[in-house]
Design an enzyme around this catalytic site. Sequence first.
Site, PDB file in Angstrom:
ATOM      1  N   THR A 179     -14.629   7.049 -14.376  1.00 30.49           N
ATOM      2  CA  THR A 179     -14.107   5.675 -14.428  1.00 30.49           C
ATOM      3  C   THR A 179     -15.239   4.730 -14.061  1.00 30.49           C
ATOM      4  O   THR A 179     -16.126   5.090 -13.295  1.00 30.49           O
ATOM      5  CB  THR A 179     -12.947   5.557 -13.413  1.00 30.49           C
ATOM      6  OG1 THR A 179     -11.853   6.316 -13.889  1.00 30.49           O
ATOM      7  CG2 THR A 179     -12.524   4.125 -13.175  1.00 30.49           C
ATOM      8  N   GLY A 232      -5.879   8.530  -9.856  1.00 24.39           N
ATOM      9  CA  GLY A 232      -5.251   7.231  -9.692  1.00 24.39           C
ATOM     10  C   GLY A 232      -3.926   7.239  -8.959  1.00 24.39           C
ATOM     11  O   GLY A 232      -3.598   6.286  -8.241  1.00 24.39           O
TER      12      GLY A 232
END
Length: 311
Positions: A179, A232
Amino acid sequence: MRVVVVHGGVRISRPRPGGRSRDGEIVDKLMDVAERARRVLLAGSALDAVEEAVRIMEEDPTFNAGYGSALNLVGEVEVDASIMDGSTMRAGAVGAVRGVLHPVTLARAVMERTPHVLLVGEGAREFARKLGLGGDEDLVHESRVSARREALRGALGGGSAGGTMPARDLIGIYGVGETVGAVALDGEGRLAAATSTGGLTLKLPGRVGDSAVVGAGTYADGRAACSGTGVGEAAIVEAGAFRVVEAVGRGLHPRRAAEEVLDIIRRETGREFGFIVVDRSGRVGVAQMGYGLFWASATDEGVEGGIEGGG
Ligand code: GLY
């Protein structure tokens, strides 16, 4: 004082033998991104700088964002992104959106051109089409096709992961991190943060991670700006980025603030995570609990970068 910090993701699984061979190249790329974003800061705002940093990384298939995003269970790219302007407390985000190379710019458009904070799925895609921000781009990179194939082999009983395993464990094995994110402080004292990702390999279609959730993967106010990377779901339930900024607000150094929240995430979810932070004085924090966090920073004094932790 002007500062930009960028990250190229935390490793959430142990690198395979030979898997560190591109480490130096990735750090060099991040240092270049940080320097280019710093130049934006000279003429623009912290918000402009974090958007630009993330856009550069969304175009580079090295990173799991934009072109080069991880593929979901059915082999498609669905991206998440968010951006927050700490000087106005405005934010925008998009989740599980297809065909958009620069979801960070779409997130900024949600912030600036709608009364909303978060658009997802086909609605976000249609909004992108209407604004000329994509919606039909092919974001599948060949390296992600083979990564997904290997992940599926592992899930079905073959491959190096060796055997069928619960979906929760698959995330740990195959979520490769990468990410991207950026935080910045501009010459006017404004703070901003942005994050963008393709999410986790083999995620279910429609899954939205922390990178689209303001307060989880991205947060900025007048005290600090923070971007996170890792599994996440952990940052969502722990309100990760918000808690880091809160901890800075309690007087902790940004690094210590990030470490405090990482401890909580690890203790309560068992997940690996990482954060980059900058506060209103320009103090920088980079911290991770995983297998290494790629980062770089640029100030008027120069550029530096490296891999935090992960030995
Ligand atoms: N942190 C990226 C994700 O979980 O999607």
